[in-house]
Design an enzyme around this catalytic site. Structure first.
Site, PDB file in Angstrom:
ATOM      1  N   GLN A 102      86.326  88.123  15.177  1.00  0.00           N
ATOM      2  CA  GLN A 102      87.686  88.618  15.363  1.00  0.00           C
ATOM      3  C   GLN A 102      88.511  88.367  14.100  1.00  0.00           C
ATOM      4  O   GLN A 102      89.659  88.786  14.025  1.00  0.00           O
ATOM      5  CB  GLN A 102      88.349  87.891  16.546  1.00  0.00           C
ATOM      6  CG  GLN A 102      87.670  88.127  17.875  1.00  0.00           C
ATOM      7  CD  GLN A 102      88.197  87.164  18.933  1.00  0.00           C
ATOM      8  OE1 GLN A 102      87.739  86.037  19.070  1.00  0.00           O
ATOM      9  NE2 GLN A 102      89.182  87.597  19.682  1.00  0.00           N
ATOM     10  N   ASN A 103      87.922  87.646  13.157  1.00  0.00           N
ATOM     11  CA  ASN A 103      88.665  87.269  11.949  1.00  0.00           C
ATOM     12  C   ASN A 103      88.638  88.398  10.920  1.00  0.00           C
ATOM     13  O   ASN A 103      87.645  89.103  10.790  1.00  0.00           O
ATOM     14  CB  ASN A 103      88.070  86.000  11.339  1.00  0.00           C
ATOM     15  CG  ASN A 103      88.098  84.835  12.331  1.00  0.00           C
ATOM     16  OD1 ASN A 103      88.948  84.807  13.219  1.00  0.00           O
ATOM     17  ND2 ASN A 103      87.176  83.915  12.182  1.00  0.00           N
ATOM     18  N   ASP A 105      89.395  87.727   7.636  1.00  0.00           N
ATOM     19  CA  ASP A 105      89.458  87.071   6.329  1.00  0.00           C
ATOM     20  C   ASP A 105      88.268  87.369   5.420  1.00  0.00           C
ATOM     21  O   ASP A 105      88.283  87.000   4.237  1.00  0.00           O
ATOM     22  CB  ASP A 105      89.622  85.554   6.504  1.00  0.00           C
ATOM     23  CG  ASP A 105      88.574  84.969   7.450  1.00  0.00           C
ATOM     24  OD1 ASP A 105      87.388  85.338   7.339  1.00  0.00           O
ATOM     25  OD2 ASP A 105      88.942  84.145   8.309  1.00  0.00           O
ATOM     26  N   HIS A 120      88.106  93.449  13.962  1.00  0.00           N
ATOM     27  CA  HIS A 120      89.475  93.800  13.588  1.00  0.00           C
ATOM     28  C   HIS A 120      89.583  94.210  12.123  1.00  0.00           C
ATOM     29  O   HIS A 120      90.665  94.239  11.564  1.00  0.00           O
ATOM     30  CB  HIS A 120      90.417  92.622  13.875  1.00  0.00           C
ATOM     31  CG  HIS A 120      90.447  92.237  15.324  1.00  0.00           C
ATOM     32  ND1 HIS A 120      91.221  92.884  16.251  1.00  0.00           N
ATOM     33  CD2 HIS A 120      89.754  91.298  16.016  1.00  0.00           C
ATOM     34  CE1 HIS A 120      91.028  92.343  17.452  1.00  0.00           C
ATOM     35  NE2 HIS A 120      90.128  91.390  17.337  1.00  0.00           N
ATOM     36  N   CYS A 131      93.135 110.086   4.201  1.00  0.00           N
ATOM     37  CA  CYS A 131      91.788 110.636   4.392  1.00  0.00           C
ATOM     38  C   CYS A 131      90.766 109.595   4.851  1.00  0.00           C
ATOM     39  O   CYS A 131      89.643 109.933   5.211  1.00  0.00           O
ATOM     40  CB  CYS A 131      91.298 111.327   3.119  1.00  0.00           C
ATOM     41  SG  CYS A 131      90.878 110.189   1.782  1.00  0.00           S
ATOM     42  N   GLY A 188      84.744  78.996  18.603  1.00  0.00           N
ATOM     43  CA  GLY A 188      86.109  78.876  18.086  1.00  0.00           C
ATOM     44  C   GLY A 188      87.020  80.012  18.488  1.00  0.00           C
ATOM     45  O   GLY A 188      87.867  80.441  17.716  1.00  0.00           O
ATOM     46  N   THR A 189      86.845  80.508  19.694  1.00  0.00           N
ATOM     47  CA  THR A 189      87.736  81.565  20.167  1.00  0.00           C
ATOM     48  C   THR A 189      88.055  81.330  21.628  1.00  0.00           C
ATOM     49  O   THR A 189      87.210  80.857  22.392  1.00  0.00           O
ATOM     50  CB  THR A 189      87.118  82.972  19.981  1.00  0.00           C
ATOM     51  OG1 THR A 189      87.953  83.926  20.652  1.00  0.00           O
ATOM     52  CG2 THR A 189      85.710  83.062  20.524  1.00  0.00           C
ATOM     53  N   ASN A 214      83.742  74.922  21.261  1.00  0.00           N
ATOM     54  CA  ASN A 214      85.192  74.885  21.158  1.00  0.00           C
ATOM     55  C   ASN A 214      85.665  73.461  21.421  1.00  0.00           C
ATOM     56  O   ASN A 214      85.088  72.786  22.261  1.00  0.00           O
ATOM     57  CB  ASN A 214      85.794  75.803  22.240  1.00  0.00           C
ATOM     58  CG  ASN A 214      86.890  76.689  21.692  1.00  0.00           C
ATOM     59  OD1 ASN A 214      87.322  76.528  20.559  1.00  0.00           O
ATOM     60  ND2 ASN A 214      87.339  77.623  22.489  1.00  0.00           N
TER      61      ASN A 214
END
Ligand SMILES: [Zn+2]
Length: 245
Positions: A102-103, A105, A120, A131, A188-189, A214
């Site tokens: 989901q990161n 970076d 993402h 375009c 980690g989510t 987690n």
């Protein structure tokens, strides 16, 4: 001392297909600030709609470009963590492996993960607003935002903005990887935001062993077969160590 159930290690040793989902917890270990944490100083007065939507970009492309450039500069100073490198090792270990993040970076890519779905998008890429042509490098010194070489459209960060759909091809790769997984690791989510939130459920329904890594218990606890409590940068290297010794 990190306790990892022997049954889980055995299950992983037998597994051929493993899928992993990572989120902000992994980014945080590398010091990547959250979106909110970057809305400070000169950015404090803006609404997220001004900075991370198509409408915001159409209204003020320069403002949006500069906010992302500011965030990109911070992220470029961040280094991949032990979690990122352990996930590269895991990719090598299994016959079929998919890392979904989901990161935005780009740190999984930088550390060497290649079977990767960036749900993402990535702040390290841009694409033409008109375009859709992708760019991994661009001149920062002329027009702001920089201009597409094909049609003169503005370049925008290749990330999913508020109100935008996720890239279809990437989404179907993610779901395929999850549906085929024998073991699914959520790292980690809190997996509260769609589409990531549905991935552990899809894995569970398809018969995968679901593992959560987690520090805090999340809603996933209800369906997870194992909860490895702690920071991913401690648990993932230990997992690799136990798998390979
Ligand atoms: Zn273009």
């Amino acid at each position: 001392m990190i306790e990892i159930a022997t049954q889980l290690i055995d299950r992983l040793r037998q597994a051929e297909r493993v899928t992993v989902l990572t989120g902000t917890g992994v980014a945080r270990e590398s010091g990547v600030p959250t979106v909110r944490e970057t809305m400070v100083g000169e950015w404090a007065g803006y609404d997220i709609v001004d900075l991370a939507t198509q409408q915001g970009f159409i209204r003020n492309p320069r403002l949006v470009w500069e906010w992302y450039a500011y965030r990109r500069a911070i992220i470029e100073q961040c280094q991949p963590s032990a979690s990122h490198y352990a996930l590269v090792d895991l990719e090598q270990y299994f016959e079929q492996f998919l890392l979904i993040t989901q990161n935005i970076d780009g740190l999984h890519w930088r550390s060497g993960s290649r079977d990767l779905v960036e749900l993402h998008g990535s702040i390290m890429r841009t694409r033409c607003f008109e375009c859709g042509t992708y760019y991994t490098s661009w001149a920062e010194d002329e027009s702001i935002p920089p201009i597409c070489g094909r049609d003169g459209g503005y370049l925008r960060p290749d990330v999913v903005w508020l109100g935008e759909g996720h890239p279809k091809h990437e989404l179907s790769r993610a779901y395929r990887g999850v549906a085929q997984a024998q073991v699914f690791l959520s790292v980690g989510t809190t997996a509260q935001v769609q589409p990531a939130a549905s991935l552990p459920l899809v894995a569970k329904r398809a018969g995968a062993v679901v593992v959560e890594i987690n520090p805090e218990e999340t809603a996933l606890a209800v369906i997870a077969d194992y909860w490895l409590q702690g920071e991913a940068c401690e648990i993932l290297p230990e997992l690799i160590r136990q798998l390979t010794t």
